[in-house]
Scaffold this active site. Structure first.
Site, mmCIF file in Angstrom:
data_model
loop_
_atom_site.group_PDB
_atom_site.id
_atom_site.type_symbol
_atom_site.label_atom_id
_atom_site.label_comp_id
_atom_site.label_asym_id
_atom_site.label_seq_id
_atom_site.Cartn_x
_atom_site.Cartn_y
_atom_site.Cartn_z
ATOM 1 N N TYR A 296 0.837 -1.195 0.000
ATOM 2 C CA TYR A 296 0.000 0.000 0.000
ATOM 3 C C TYR A 296 0.875 1.249 0.000
ATOM 4 O O TYR A 296 2.039 1.230 0.387
ATOM 5 C CB TYR A 296 -0.940 0.019 1.214
ATOM 6 C CG TYR A 296 -0.244 0.176 2.557
ATOM 7 C CD1 TYR A 296 0.037 1.448 3.075
ATOM 8 C CD2 TYR A 296 0.122 -0.935 3.316
ATOM 9 C CE1 TYR A 296 0.667 1.593 4.305
ATOM 10 C CE2 TYR A 296 0.748 -0.801 4.541
ATOM 11 C CZ TYR A 296 1.014 0.475 5.035
ATOM 12 O OH TYR A 296 1.634 0.627 6.256
ATOM 13 N N CYS A 297 0.307 2.364 -0.477
ATOM 14 C CA CYS A 297 0.964 3.669 -0.436
ATOM 15 C C CYS A 297 -0.129 4.728 -0.324
ATOM 16 O O CYS A 297 -1.288 4.396 -0.072
ATOM 17 C CB CYS A 297 1.859 3.885 -1.655
ATOM 18 S SG CYS A 297 0.986 3.833 -3.241
ATOM 19 N N THR A 298 0.192 5.981 -0.516
ATOM 20 C CA THR A 298 -0.768 7.068 -0.282
ATOM 21 C C THR A 298 -1.977 6.978 -1.205
ATOM 22 O O THR A 298 -3.122 6.919 -0.752
ATOM 23 C CB THR A 298 -0.095 8.436 -0.455
ATOM 24 O OG1 THR A 298 1.055 8.503 0.385
ATOM 25 C CG2 THR A 298 -1.055 9.559 -0.093
ATOM 26 N N ILE A 326 -4.059 4.380 0.631
ATOM 27 C CA ILE A 326 -4.546 4.670 1.985
ATOM 28 C C ILE A 326 -5.678 5.688 1.940
ATOM 29 O O ILE A 326 -6.630 5.627 2.716
ATOM 30 C CB ILE A 326 -3.395 5.222 2.859
ATOM 31 C CG1 ILE A 326 -2.217 4.257 2.882
ATOM 32 C CG2 ILE A 326 -3.869 5.490 4.284
ATOM 33 C CD1 ILE A 326 -0.926 4.871 3.426
#
Length: 441
Positions: A296-298, A326
């Site tokens: 996952y990332c931003t 996220i």
């Protein structure tokens, strides 16, 4: 010609009136006269039946403004009014919005910030750059936009009306027609949250991983999991001891991002740049061997290339990525498994979805998660310093900056970062928790 201008002005006035009634949020909702409309056709019917006076007034403003600055009418799909003084190239013209600066809001009024990306073939990056600059100028949009032959990546801010027009303009452009409203992550903000103004640049990559897309392409990325599917996967990892030994929840962001917010039990690499990620993967292949990795990332963009690179090593059982990042997860599950704040790349530095504070003041250890720039004028680092320490002028990232002992030139690295290990070697998960000793900061 005059008849065509009148027709265009009528159309513009109607669409602009409707756009001002759209509310902020994930779902498209228009609010007017005490009623909420979930379908634009319903809002349009209401506007035509009950607001003809306001729309006619707006139409006359558009016509007068057009005469004042010298507009011409052209036809390309839909007729458009474009200021002659701002046309730089004919091929830019068709995808500029039907917008007049005075009608898109002031830069200091409440609005929203968009986060988005699109991997696609961009055959003319200079054209896209000029188009984005003109788009931002007309709409009072600010932000940061990266353009490459592999696509577009941006975060921009403006009024509600301006960002609505901006999204429609981007989605209509032939290069980016695969974009949908759902691809734009939104949050409350405004143009003033980008003190840099509007920066539009042409780069080799739309997210800097440091590897040519011809070597590792986003097309080879791991499968996307919906927010609901990812939430269920994290729940399984948290509650199933077997899963804890065979699955890895991997944060693809930088250490200063995961420091203030991350998923419970996640492996958060202690790296300073995403361009270090390939080196991090290479150094920790044994850690990922035969594991199912959930990345996952931003907003999702780093996972596209990151998951492709990890997959290319051929050591993992599976590699998945969170669709929408996220940002989308927290809009659905603000009290879910992600705790703390979401770091963002504008002057807000973070968005709050829950009340957890998982980081501490760098000076005294008091819970603190509000970043501020280092007080040394030549340093680019961010500092976690609580209000009490700030009153004591403890506002720098390291002792060198605190003494203001620098050579007067801007620096990307400072004492606090140059002394860090560039890429850490992760310990294998311990038997009791199933997560690395480095996983929780």
């Amino acid at each position: 010609m005059e008849k065509q201008k009148y027709k265009v002005a009528t159309k513009l006035a109607f669409s602009r009136f409707v756009s001002t009634k759209e509310t902020v949020g994930d779902a498209r909702v228009w609010s007017c006269c005490g009623e909420n409309y979930t379908e634009i056709i319903c809002m349009q019917r209401h506007a035509s039946r009950h607001h003809s006076t306001e729309i006619n007034h707006l139409k006359h403003k558009i016509i007068l403004h057009g005469k004042r600055i010298g507009l011409q009418s052209e036809t390309c799909g839909e007729a458009s009014l474009i200021p002659l003084t701002h046309l730089s190239h004919d091929d830019v013209f068709p995808w500029l919005p039907e917008a007049i600066e005075e009608d898109v809001g002031n830069i200091d009024e409440p609005g929203r910030i968009l986060l988005f990306y699109k991997y696609c073939n961009v055959s003319n990056t200079e054209h896209v750059r000029n188009w984005q600059l003109e788009l931002g100028r007309r709409l009072n949009i600010t932000g940061k936009i990266r353009i490459a032959t592999e696509g577009l990546n941006g975060t921009v801010g403006g009024s509600i009306a301006a960002t609505n027009i901006y999204m429609e303009a981007v989605m209509k452009h032939p290069f980016f027609q695969g974009l949908t409203r759902d691809d734009f992550k939104t949050s409350t903000g405004q143009s003033l949250h980008f003190s840099c103004g509007l920066k539009v640049g042409i780069f080799a990559e739309i997210v800097p991983i440091g590897i040519s897309s011809t070597c590792v392409s986003h097309e080879e990325a791991g499968p996307h999991l919906s927010v609901e599917e990812f939430h269920e996967a994290v729940s399984d990892i948290m509650t199933d001891e077997k899963k804890q030994k065979t699955a890895v929840l991997l944060d693809c962001r930088n250490f200063y991002e995961s420091r203030i917010g991350q998923f419970k039990g996640a492996l958060a690499p202690d790296i300073r740049k995403f361009s270090y990620f390939p080196e991090y993967v290479d150094k920790n292949l044994d850690y990922f061997k035969d594991k199912s990795v959930y990345m996952y990332c931003t907003g999702g963009i780093r996972c596209e290339r990151g998951s492709a690179y990890l997959k290319s090593k051929g050591v993992c059982k599976d590699v998945f990525q969170l669709h929408g990042g996220i940002h989308k997860y927290l809009q659905k599950y603000p009290d879910g498994y992600f705790r703390g704040k979401l770091f963002v790349f504008d002057d807000r530095y973070a968005i709050e979805f829950n009340e957890d504070v998982i980081s501490d003041c760098s000076y005294c250890g008091t819970p603190c998660d509000q970043y501020q720039p280092c007080s040394s004028q030549h340093c680019h680092q961010l500092v976690l310093s609580c209000s009490g320490c700030r009153l004591k002028y403890l506002t720098a990232c390291c002792s060198t900056c605190q003494k203001n002992e620098n050579d007067g030139t801007p620096r990307e690295e400072c004492e606090c970062t140059s002394s860090r290990e560039r890429v850490p070697l992760e310990n294998q998960p311990n038997i009791e928790t199933g997560v690395s000793d480095h996983a929780v900061q």
